[in-house]
Design a protein around this motif. Sequence first.
Motif, PDB file in Angstrom:
ATOM      1  N   ASP A  70       7.050  18.185 -15.764  1.00 45.06           N
ATOM      2  CA  ASP A  70       6.880  18.674 -17.624  1.00 45.06           C
ATOM      3  C   ASP A  70       6.197  19.351 -17.960  1.00 45.06           C
ATOM      4  OD1 ASP A  70       8.464  16.028 -17.857  1.00 45.06           O
ATOM      5  OD2 ASP A  70       6.995  14.730 -17.767  1.00 45.06           O
ATOM      6  N   LEU A  71       4.494  19.451 -17.058  1.00 39.33           N
ATOM      7  CA  LEU A  71       4.269  21.468 -17.210  1.00 39.33           C
ATOM      8  C   LEU A  71       4.527  21.757 -16.954  1.00 39.33           C
ATOM      9  CD1 LEU A  71       0.467  19.578 -15.881  1.00 39.33           C
ATOM     10  CD2 LEU A  71       1.081  20.121 -17.802  1.00 39.33           C
ATOM     11  N   ILE A  72       5.832  21.852 -16.225  1.00 38.98           N
ATOM     12  CA  ILE A  72       5.922  23.973 -15.854  1.00 38.98           C
ATOM     13  C   ILE A  72       7.165  23.490 -16.637  1.00 38.98           C
ATOM     14  CG2 ILE A  72       7.974  24.196 -14.346  1.00 38.98           C
ATOM     15  CD1 ILE A  72       6.716  23.128 -11.616  1.00 38.98           C
ATOM     16  N   ILE A  73       7.889  22.862 -17.585  1.00 37.91           N
ATOM     17  CA  ILE A  73       9.152  22.558 -18.396  1.00 37.91           C
ATOM     18  C   ILE A  73       8.416  23.006 -19.596  1.00 37.91           C
ATOM     19  CG2 ILE A  73      10.203  21.437 -19.703  1.00 37.91           C
ATOM     20  CD1 ILE A  73      11.139  20.107 -17.236  1.00 37.91           C
ATOM     21  N   GLU A  74       7.429  22.610 -20.542  1.00 36.78           N
ATOM     22  CA  GLU A  74       6.450  23.129 -20.866  1.00 36.78           C
ATOM     23  C   GLU A  74       6.410  24.650 -21.025  1.00 36.78           C
ATOM     24  OE1 GLU A  74       2.790  20.428 -22.379  1.00 36.78           O
ATOM     25  OE2 GLU A  74       4.670  18.698 -21.989  1.00 36.78           O
ATOM     26  N   VAL A  85       1.000  -0.830   0.239  1.00 37.43           N
ATOM     27  CA  VAL A  85      -0.033   0.382  -0.082  1.00 37.43           C
ATOM     28  C   VAL A  85       0.825   1.569   0.053  1.00 37.43           C
ATOM     29  CG1 VAL A  85      -1.549   1.491   1.177  1.00 37.43           C
ATOM     30  CG2 VAL A  85      -2.100  -1.032   0.793  1.00 37.43           C
ATOM     31  N   THR A  86       2.054   1.154   0.962  1.00 27.70           N
ATOM     32  CA  THR A  86       2.625   2.702   0.737  1.00 27.70           C
ATOM     33  C   THR A  86       3.547   2.253  -0.605  1.00 27.70           C
ATOM     34  OG1 THR A  86       3.871   2.065   3.140  1.00 27.70           O
ATOM     35  CG2 THR A  86       4.714   3.527   2.107  1.00 27.70           C
ATOM     36  N   SER A  87       4.144   1.316  -1.075  1.00 23.72           N
ATOM     37  CA  SER A  87       4.540   2.036  -2.590  1.00 23.72           C
ATOM     38  C   SER A  87       3.613   2.628  -3.087  1.00 23.72           C
ATOM     39  CB  SER A  87       5.026   0.468  -2.932  1.00 23.72           C
ATOM     40  OG  SER A  87       3.776  -0.525  -3.345  1.00 23.72           O
ATOM     41  N   VAL A  88       2.495   1.716  -3.418  1.00 18.74           N
ATOM     42  CA  VAL A  88       1.464   2.505  -4.664  1.00 18.74           C
ATOM     43  C   VAL A  88       1.292   3.738  -4.214  1.00 18.74           C
ATOM     44  CG1 VAL A  88      -0.572   2.509  -5.370  1.00 18.74           C
ATOM     45  CG2 VAL A  88       0.203   0.536  -4.096  1.00 18.74           C
ATOM     46  N   PHE A  89       1.508   4.493  -3.088  1.00 19.48           N
ATOM     47  CA  PHE A  89       0.762   5.575  -2.759  1.00 19.48           C
ATOM     48  C   PHE A  89       2.073   6.747  -3.154  1.00 19.48           C
ATOM     49  CE2 PHE A  89      -2.351   4.446   0.113  1.00 19.48           C
ATOM     50  CZ  PHE A  89      -3.204   5.431   0.027  1.00 19.48           C
ATOM     51  N   VAL A  90       3.321   5.892  -3.149  1.00 22.45           N
ATOM     52  CA  VAL A  90       4.631   6.788  -3.094  1.00 22.45           C
ATOM     53  C   VAL A  90       4.617   6.813  -4.993  1.00 22.45           C
ATOM     54  CG1 VAL A  90       7.164   6.114  -3.092  1.00 22.45           C
ATOM     55  CG2 VAL A  90       5.735   5.967  -1.223  1.00 22.45           C
ATOM     56  N   GLU A  91       4.304   6.002  -5.269  1.00 27.16           N
ATOM     57  CA  GLU A  91       5.105   6.144  -7.020  1.00 27.16           C
ATOM     58  C   GLU A  91       3.874   6.944  -7.683  1.00 27.16           C
ATOM     59  OE1 GLU A  91       4.452   3.247 -10.830  1.00 27.16           O
ATOM     60  OE2 GLU A  91       4.020   2.012  -8.875  1.00 27.16           O
ATOM     61  N   SER A  92       2.455   6.743  -7.170  1.00 25.36           N
ATOM     62  CA  SER A  92       2.230   7.879  -6.859  1.00 25.36           C
ATOM     63  C   SER A  92       1.767   9.169  -7.116  1.00 25.36           C
ATOM     64  CB  SER A  92       0.448   7.644  -6.330  1.00 25.36           C
ATOM     65  OG  SER A  92      -0.728   8.206  -7.408  1.00 25.36           O
ATOM     66  N   ALA A  93       2.277   9.422  -6.220  1.00 25.31           N
ATOM     67  CA  ALA A  93       3.261  10.807  -6.230  1.00 25.31           C
ATOM     68  C   ALA A  93       4.073  11.228  -6.615  1.00 25.31           C
ATOM     69  CB  ALA A  93       3.916  11.223  -4.052  1.00 25.31           C
ATOM     70  N   ILE A  94       5.413  10.437  -6.754  1.00 25.55           N
ATOM     71  CA  ILE A  94       6.739  10.461  -7.864  1.00 25.55           C
ATOM     72  C   ILE A  94       5.927  10.657  -9.554  1.00 25.55           C
ATOM     73  CG2 ILE A  94       8.408   8.857  -9.508  1.00 25.55           C
ATOM     74  CD1 ILE A  94       9.301   8.215  -6.383  1.00 25.55           C
ATOM     75  N   MET A  95       4.451   9.183  -9.288  1.00 26.74           N
ATOM     76  CA  MET A  95       4.545   9.946 -10.816  1.00 26.74           C
ATOM     77  C   MET A  95       2.878  11.421 -10.833  1.00 26.74           C
ATOM     78  SD  MET A  95       5.046   7.558 -12.597  1.00 26.74           S
ATOM     79  CE  MET A  95       3.812   7.699 -14.111  1.00 26.74           C
TER      80      MET A  95
END
Length: 86
Positions: free
Chosen positions: A76-80, A59-69
């Motif tokens: 990417d939006l800021i760079i664009e 469960v923790t890894s799912v939340f961390v992966e979601s936050a990283i994504m």
Amino acid sequence: TLDFFYGSLPRSLMTLFMSITGGVSWIAAIEPLFALDATYPGLFLIYVALVVFGVTNVVTSVFVESAIMSAQHYRDLIIEAKESQR
């Protein structure tokens, strides 16, 4: 109580499932095992610890992966946006 919780394989599996999901108290499930041998309560505690910490880790890894994504998407939006201002 040993037969009630561990009388057959399906009953044993149900007891193990219920002990990690809150359906039965750990002390109620482990108490009959003390009558057999000291090894069985130890195995029960190892099972509970592995399952609980394993699920917590997933469960923790799912939340961390979601936050990283999400952070990568906003980066990417800021760079664009900066490139379009040029």
